[in-house]
Design a protein around this motif. Structure first.
Motif, short mmCIF file in Angstrom:
data_model
loop_
_atom_site.label_atom_id
_atom_site.label_comp_id
_atom_site.label_asym_id
_atom_site.label_seq_id
_atom_site.Cartn_x
_atom_site.Cartn_y
_atom_site.Cartn_z
N ARG A 12 0.85 -1.21 0.00
CA ARG A 12 0.00 0.00 0.00
C ARG A 12 0.88 1.25 0.00
O ARG A 12 0.77 2.10 -0.86
N CYS A 15 1.20 4.63 -2.19
CA CYS A 15 0.07 4.67 -3.13
C CYS A 15 -1.27 4.42 -2.46
O CYS A 15 -2.29 4.35 -3.14
N GLY A 16 -1.26 4.26 -1.14
CA GLY A 16 -2.52 3.99 -0.44
C GLY A 16 -3.56 5.07 -0.68
O GLY A 16 -4.70 4.79 -1.09
N ARG A 19 -4.75 5.29 -4.46
CA ARG A 19 -5.72 4.26 -4.85
C ARG A 19 -7.09 4.55 -4.25
O ARG A 19 -8.12 4.34 -4.90
N GLU A 31 -2.30 -1.55 -12.74
CA GLU A 31 -1.17 -1.67 -11.82
C GLU A 31 -0.04 -2.45 -12.49
O GLU A 31 -0.27 -3.56 -12.99
N ASP A 156 -5.96 7.72 4.69
CA ASP A 156 -5.07 6.58 4.51
C ASP A 156 -4.09 6.46 5.67
O ASP A 156 -3.87 5.37 6.20
N ASN A 160 -3.65 3.46 8.69
CA ASN A 160 -2.39 2.82 9.07
C ASN A 160 -2.16 2.92 10.57
O ASN A 160 -1.70 1.95 11.20
N TYR A 197 -7.19 -4.67 -2.29
CA TYR A 197 -6.71 -3.85 -1.18
C TYR A 197 -6.19 -4.73 -0.05
O TYR A 197 -5.08 -4.52 0.46
N LYS A 198 -6.97 -5.73 0.32
CA LYS A 198 -6.64 -6.53 1.50
C LYS A 198 -5.34 -7.32 1.33
O LYS A 198 -4.63 -7.58 2.30
N LEU A 200 -2.60 -6.49 -0.05
CA LEU A 200 -1.37 -5.71 -0.02
C LEU A 200 -0.96 -5.40 1.43
O LEU A 200 -1.77 -4.88 2.21
N ILE A 202 0.75 -3.17 4.36
CA ILE A 202 0.80 -1.71 4.50
C ILE A 202 2.18 -1.19 4.14
O ILE A 202 2.32 -0.19 3.41
N GLN A 208 3.78 -3.12 10.87
CA GLN A 208 2.56 -2.34 10.76
C GLN A 208 2.04 -1.95 12.14
O GLN A 208 2.57 -2.36 13.12
#
Length: 208
Positions: A12, A15-16, A19, A31, A156, A160, A197-198, A200, A202, A208
């Motif tokens: 992510r 680019c979180g 996106r 991508e 975003d 995180n 999404y899931k 990737l 963080i 994380q």
């Protein structure tokens, strides 16, 4: 053919927010996933203006630097305020988000094992600044009465931080409401619920 192309690692990361913004604006994108071994060969790196990813393509426009990408999309999709004054305030708020992101990245990549406890202890001092902005504005957005690229960027980063410390927003009702409201926007919710999404991580180092 998707109008936008993102070239980045399977993470992510930087680019979180990009996106999430593209999703909320109803956009599709391609991508190109770069693995670290290929990146270290240097062929692509040599073509990058600052020797780094992400790379973002919008037709003939090629951009590096994630905040420049957000600003580009802000102008393109009317997410840069309603006048020059608001645009300047959005720039200011996004710079504040970047300041906190750099602190977060320093923790993740340099100080995670030794500095996490202190980082979480200091975090309210940083979050309180954004809480005050939301409490004053009352619109649910950082500036004015409509969403801006800075809102996506902050959202975003707060996602995180909620992984880093699940209770970090408990003392900040305006920020918690902001995250809940953003998460419930239909196109954002669909993206956050997606496997794309899931799957990737963080960050690139597994922290994380």
């Amino acid at each position: 053919m998707a109008p936008f192309t993102i070239t980045y690692f399977a993470v992510r990361g930087r680019c979180g927010a990009l996106r999430i913004m593209l999703s909320d604006q109803g956009q599709e994108w391609k991508e190109i996933v770069m693995n670290f071994e290929d990146w270290m060969k240097g062929d692509l790196k040599a073509t990058c203006v600052f020797d780094q990813l992400p790379k973002f393509e919008d037709g003939d426009i090629v951009l590096y630097q994630s905040n420049a990408m957000l600003r580009h999309l802000g102008r393109k999709f009317g997410a840069y305020g309603s006048n020059d004054t608001q645009a300047s305030l959005i720039d200011m708020m996004n710079d504040g988000v970047e300041d906190l992101r750099l602190k977060y990245l320093k923790l993740i990549y340099q100080e995670y094992d030794t500095g996490k406890e202190q980082y979480i202890k200091d975090l309210p001092n940083h979050l309180s600044k954004f809480e005050a902005v939301f409490a004053k504005n009352k619109s649910g957005f950082l500036v004015g009465n409509k969403i801006s690229f800075a809102d996506y960027n902050l959202f975003d980063l707060l996602l995180n931080h909620r992984v880093l410390c699940s209770s970090c927003l408990d003392s900040f009702p305006a920020l918690k409401s902001f995250v809940d409201t953003m998460s419930a926007r239909p196109k954002i919710k669909a993206f956050l619920d997606s496997d794309d999404y899931k799957k990737l991580p963080i960050n690139g180092n597994g922290k994380q």
